[in-house]
Design a protein around this motif. Structure first.
Motif, short mmCIF file in Angstrom:
data_model
loop_
_atom_site.label_atom_id
_atom_site.label_comp_id
_atom_site.label_asym_id
_atom_site.label_seq_id
_atom_site.Cartn_x
_atom_site.Cartn_y
_atom_site.Cartn_z
N HIS A 240 -3.11 56.00 36.01
CA HIS A 240 -3.52 54.86 35.62
C HIS A 240 -4.16 55.00 34.15
O HIS A 240 -4.89 55.96 33.80
CB HIS A 240 -4.83 54.44 36.55
CG HIS A 240 -4.53 54.22 38.00
ND1 HIS A 240 -4.23 55.17 38.79
CD2 HIS A 240 -4.71 53.04 38.67
CE1 HIS A 240 -4.32 54.50 40.00
NE2 HIS A 240 -4.06 53.28 39.92
N MET A 273 -8.18 58.98 38.87
CA MET A 273 -7.22 58.02 38.80
C MET A 273 -6.37 58.33 37.52
O MET A 273 -5.11 57.80 37.31
CB MET A 273 -8.00 56.48 38.64
CG MET A 273 -8.38 56.11 40.01
SD MET A 273 -9.68 54.55 40.06
CE MET A 273 -8.15 53.35 39.51
N ASN A 302 -7.97 49.93 38.15
CA ASN A 302 -6.58 49.75 38.82
C ASN A 302 -6.06 48.44 38.16
O ASN A 302 -4.83 48.73 37.79
CB ASN A 302 -6.74 49.50 40.41
CG ASN A 302 -5.34 49.82 40.99
OD1 ASN A 302 -4.53 50.78 40.88
ND2 ASN A 302 -5.10 48.78 41.70
N LEU A 382 -3.48 51.50 44.30
CA LEU A 382 -4.88 52.22 44.78
C LEU A 382 -5.09 51.48 46.17
O LEU A 382 -4.73 50.45 46.34
CB LEU A 382 -6.08 51.54 43.86
CG LEU A 382 -7.50 52.14 44.19
CD1 LEU A 382 -7.63 53.41 44.45
CD2 LEU A 382 -8.23 51.27 43.36
#
Length: 679
Positions: A240, A273, A302, A382
Motif C-alpha cells: 500500500h 500495509m 487502503n 484489505l
C-alpha cells in the motif's frame, strides 16, 4: 542414537504386550517414555502433628503404643487400629482391609505412616506403611504419580522409566544454546528430565521443572516464529502506497480524538500495509474501545492506495450497523460504501455486485455473502473480519483469496491476555487497544439473590418509563426437567404479564436468522422495550438506548461471557446498570460475581477467568487450538512464556547460522523433514 526412533521395546522389561499397553498412553519410543512426566508427586516428608493440615495427605513417624486391635465386618472387610506416639501426641492410626499388618505392628516399634489426616479426631487413615530402617530410607522423598490405564500400574511405569534412564540417559541431547543455560542458570537437559521424574526433594523438582518449562515454551515459540517468518517470505502481499499526511488530516477531522492506544495500533497496522509481505494481524479491543474507528482509518489508507476494502461481520443487522458507522466517517472523504447480505432482494444484490465488480464501491460491508462465488472484486487490497472467532477458518480463507493477496485484519472484542493471544494465534501479529475513550462511563454492576426478583423487575419498569430499554439474559431456551436454571420462554411469559403494557420481545438460538434479525431490528428501533434472550446477543448490535442488563443464573456463565453481555449496555454515553441474579453453589461462582462487580477491565477479567477456569475451559476444548504442554502451564508460567518468546525472536533476528545457535538450526531442520519427531 535417535531416541525418537528407538522403539520402547528396547527398554528392559518392555515386551510386545507392554508396548501395546504403552501405546494407549501415546508412548511408542524411548523419547516418548522419558518425556512422559508425572502430573503430581506423593510427598512423604515427615511432619509433626502441629504441622499437619486437616483433610490433607501427611506422613508421620512415631512409636507404636499398645497392641493393635482389629474388627471384622462384612465378609472379608477389616478395620485395624492402634495408637502411635508422634512426638508426645497420641494419634489413632487406622488401616482398612490390611489385617495382615497386625502381625508386623509391635509395641515400641518405630513406624512410618502416610495417609489422610483428621485433625479433629487426631486420626490418620493410612494407605502407606513402613517399619524401622526401611522407613528411614524411603520417607522424606517425593514419589512421582503418572496417568495410567488399567493395564499399567503406576509402580510398574515408575520402575520402567527408571530402567529407561539407566539404559539411555546418556543419549539425551541438549537442545538449548549454552547462552540460555548460563543466563537463566538452567540444569542440563538430561539431568532436568531425570529429576523431574525422581526428585529427592522439592527444590530439585522445582529446578527441574523450571528448566523443562522454559525449554518447552522456548521451542514452541521458536517454531511459531520460524513458521511465520517462512510464511511471510513465501507470501508477497499487497504493497500500500499512501500519503501519511492525508491519513493524519483524516484523523484530525474525526469527531473525537483518538486515544494513545488507538494511535499505537493504527501505526502498527499502517506499517504492515506499507510492507511487501502480507499482513495477518489480530486487533483486540475491549467492548467500546473504538475498534470501528481504527478500521475506518485503515480502510481510508487502503482507498488512498487505490484498493477496495471488505468488512465481514457475523449477522445482517451488525452489517447494517457497521455500514452506518463507517458511512458517517468515510463518506465525507468521498468514499462509496456498499452493503452486501444474503437477505437483500435480487435486484438490489445484482446492482451491488455490479458496482463492486466495476470498482465503484470502495468499501463493501457484509455477511458471508461477501465470499459467495458470484462476488468479484475489482481491486481488493484489505480484508477485515469482525468477531473473527465467529467465522470458520475456511470462510476467512475464502474471503482473503478473493483479491490478489490482500492484507488481512481480524478484529475481536473477546479479551484474551496478550501473551496467550500471541500463543493461540501464532501465525498472526497481535495489536491491543487497552485504553477506553474519554467519557466512557463504567456500567454499575450489582449482584443480587433471586428473592429480590420483584425489585429487579420494578427497576426495569422504571427504566422503561424513562424511555430506556433493557435486556434480560437467561441460560436456557425452555424448561428442562434436569435443570433448575432459568429459561427464556418462561421469563418472557412472566415478564409480559408483569410489565404490561411494556412491549417485550423474545430472542433465542432456535430462531431462524431472519427471525433473529427482525427481533433485533425492532429492539434497535425501540419497538421492543425489553428483550428476553439467551446469549445470542453476546455479540450483537449497538443499541445506545439500552441501559439495563439483567443476567439470570449469572454464576453459570464464564467471566469473559458475562463481560461481553454487560458490554451491550451503556453504549449511549449515559449511566447504565448490570444486575447479576445468582445464588452460586461454589466458591468459583462467588468469585466470578465479585470480579464482575469490582472491575470493568476486560483484559483483567480475562486473566482472572483464565485462572478460575484453566486454559482448556477458557478457550473451549475443540475450537481453541490452544496448545497442550507436557510441563508448562499457560496460567502459572505466562511470564516464562513472555521471556521465551523474546529469546526466540532474538535468535531468529540474529540468524540461525551463527555457531552458538547450530543446535536450534539442526532442531528446525529436523522438524521440517519430519514434524512427528517433536511434540
Amino acid at each position: 542414537m535417535d531416541l525418537h526412533r528407538t522403539s520402547v521395546t528396547q527398554v528392559p522389561g518392555v515386551g510386545k504386550k507392554k508396548a501395546e499397553d504403552l501405546h494407549q498412553l501415546g508412548i511408542d519410543t524411548v523419547a516418548d517414555l522419558l518425556g512422559y512426566f508425572p502430573y503430581r508427586y506423593n510427598d512423604f516428608q515427615v511432619l509433626d502433628v502441629s504441622e499437619a493440615v486437616h483433610d490433607e495427605k501427611v506422613t508421620f513417624q512415631g512409636t507404636v503404643h499398645g497392641v493393635p486391635s482389629i474388627r471384622w465386618y462384612g465378609k472379608k472387610k477389616s478395620r485395624l487400629i492402634v495408637k502411635v506416639n508422634v512426638n508426645g501426641v497420641y494419634v489413632n492410626v487406622v488401616w482398612y482391609n490390611q489385617a495382615y499388618l497386625k502381625k508386623k505392628i509391635k509395641p515400641g516399634e518405630t513406624v512410618f505412616v502416610a495417609g489422610k489426616w483428621d485433625a479433629h479426631r487426631l486420626q490418620l487413615t493410612a494407605d502407606r506403611t513402613w517399619f524401622g530402617k526401611q522407613g528411614k530410607s524411603l520417607i522424606n522423598r517425593l514419589e512421582p504419580v503418572y496417568s495410567v490405564t488399567s493395564s499399567i500400574t503406576v509402580s510398574w511405569l515408575r520402575k520402567t522409566i527408571y530402567q529407561a534412564f539407566a539404559a539411555f540417559g546418556r543419549e539425551i541431547n541438549e537442545v538449548l544454546p549454552q547462552e540460555f543455560l548460563t543466563r537463566y542458570r538452567l540444569l542440563d537437559r538430561a539431568k532436568a528430565m531425570y529429576l523431574l521424574h525422581f526428585p529427592k526433594n522439592r527444590e530439585e523438582g522445582k529446578q527441574a521443572r523450571r528448566r523443562m518449562v522454559y525449554e518447552e515454551l522456548f521451542l514452541y515459540e521458536l517454531r511459531l516464529l520460524w513458521h511465520r517468518k517462512q510464511k511471510k517470505l513465501a507470501e508477497q502481499g499487497t504493497v500500500h502506497r499512501f500519503e501519511r499526511e492525508k491519513v493524519e488530516t483524516f484523523i484530525d477531522h474525526l469527531p473525537f480524538p483518538l486515544t494513545s492506544a488507538q494511535r499505537r495500533v493504527v501505526e502498527e497496522i499502517l506499517g504492515d500495509m506499507e510492507e511487501n509481505s502480507r499482513m495477518n494481524r489480530l486487533l483486540q479491543g475491549d467492548v467500546g474501545s473504538g475498534k470501528t474507528v481504527v478500521a475506518a482509518i485503515v480502510l481510508y489508507a487502503n482507498w488512498l492506495s487505490g484498493y477496495q476494502g471488505a468488512l465481514m461481520v457475523p449477522t445482517e443487522i451488525l452489517a447494517e450497523q457497521h455500514l452506518r458507522s463507517l458511512h458517517e466517517l468515510l463518506s465525507p472523504a468521498g468514499m462509496n460504501l456498499e452493503l452486501l447480505t444474503g437477505g437483500m432482494k435480487a435486484k438490489e444484490k445484482r446492482d451491488a455486485l455490479s458496482r463492486i465488480q466495476m470498482g465503484l464501491a470502495d468499501v463493501i460491508v457484509g455477511t458471508h455473502a461477501l465470499i459467495q462465488e458470484d462476488v468479484a472484486y475489482r481491486t481488493l487490497g484489505l480484508v477485515i473480519t469482525d468477531e473473527q472467532h465467529r467465522f470458520g477458518v475456511r470462510q476467512r480463507h475464502t474471503l482473503r483469496e478473493k483479491g490478489e493477496m490482500p492484507d488481512v485484519l481480524h478484529m475481536t472484542a473477546t479479551p484474551i491476555p496478550r501473551t496467550l493471544a500471541i500463543t493461540l494465534y501464532g501465525d498472526m501479529d497481535v495489536s491491543v487497544i487497552d485504553e477506553m475513550p474519554a467519557g466512557r462511563q463504567p456500567v454499575n454492576t450489582y449482584w443480587v439473590k433471586k428473592d429480590v426478583w420483584p425489585r429487579v423487575t420494578g427497576f426495569i419498569e422504571k427504566a422503561c418509563h424513562k424511555s430506556q430499554q433493557a435486556y434480560i439474559i437467561c441460560p436456557l431456551i425452555e424448561e428442562s426437567e434436569k435443570s433448575d436454571l432459568q429459561n427464556a420462554q418462561s421469563v418472557f411469559a412472566e415478564i409480559t404479564e408483569q410489565l404490561a403494557p411494556i412491549r417485550i420481545g423474545l430472542l433465542h438460538g432456535r430462531m431462524t436468522p431472519p427471525e433473529k434479525d427482525e427481533v433485533m431490528r425492532r429492539f434497535a428501533a425501540g419497538e421492543i422495550q425489553v428483550l428476553v434472550s439467551t446469549t445470542v446477543v453476546e455479540v450483537g448490535v449497538n443499541v445506545p438506548n439500552a441501559t439495563v442488563m439483567v443476567i439470570y443464573d449469572a454464576d453459570r456463565f464464564g467471566l469473559a461471557q458475562l463481560h461481553q453481555l454487560r458490554g451491550r449496555v451503556g453504549r449511549g454515553g449515559g449511566e447504565a446498570t448490570c444486575i447479576l441474579v445468582a445464588e452460586p453453589r461454589s466458591e468459583t461462582g462467588v468469585e466470578r460475581m465479585r470480579v464482575m462487580c469490582e472491575t470493568m477491565d476486560g483484559f483483567e477479567i480475562a486473566r482472572q477467568d483464565l485462572e478460575l477456569r484453566g486454559p482448556g475451559d477458557f478457550f473451549g476444548v475443540k475450537q481453541s487450538g490452544a496448545p497442550e504442554f507436557r510441563v508448562a502451564d499457560l496460567v502459572e508460567d505466562y511470564k516464562v512464556l513472555e521471556v521465551a518468546r523474546t529469546d526466540a525472536a532474538q535468535v531468529l533476528n540474529a540468524s540461525l547460522d551463527t555457531p552458538e545457535y547450530h543446535i536450534l538450526r539442526r532442531y528446525l531442520d529436523q522438524l521440517e523433514k519430519d514434524p512427528s519427531n517433536f511434540d
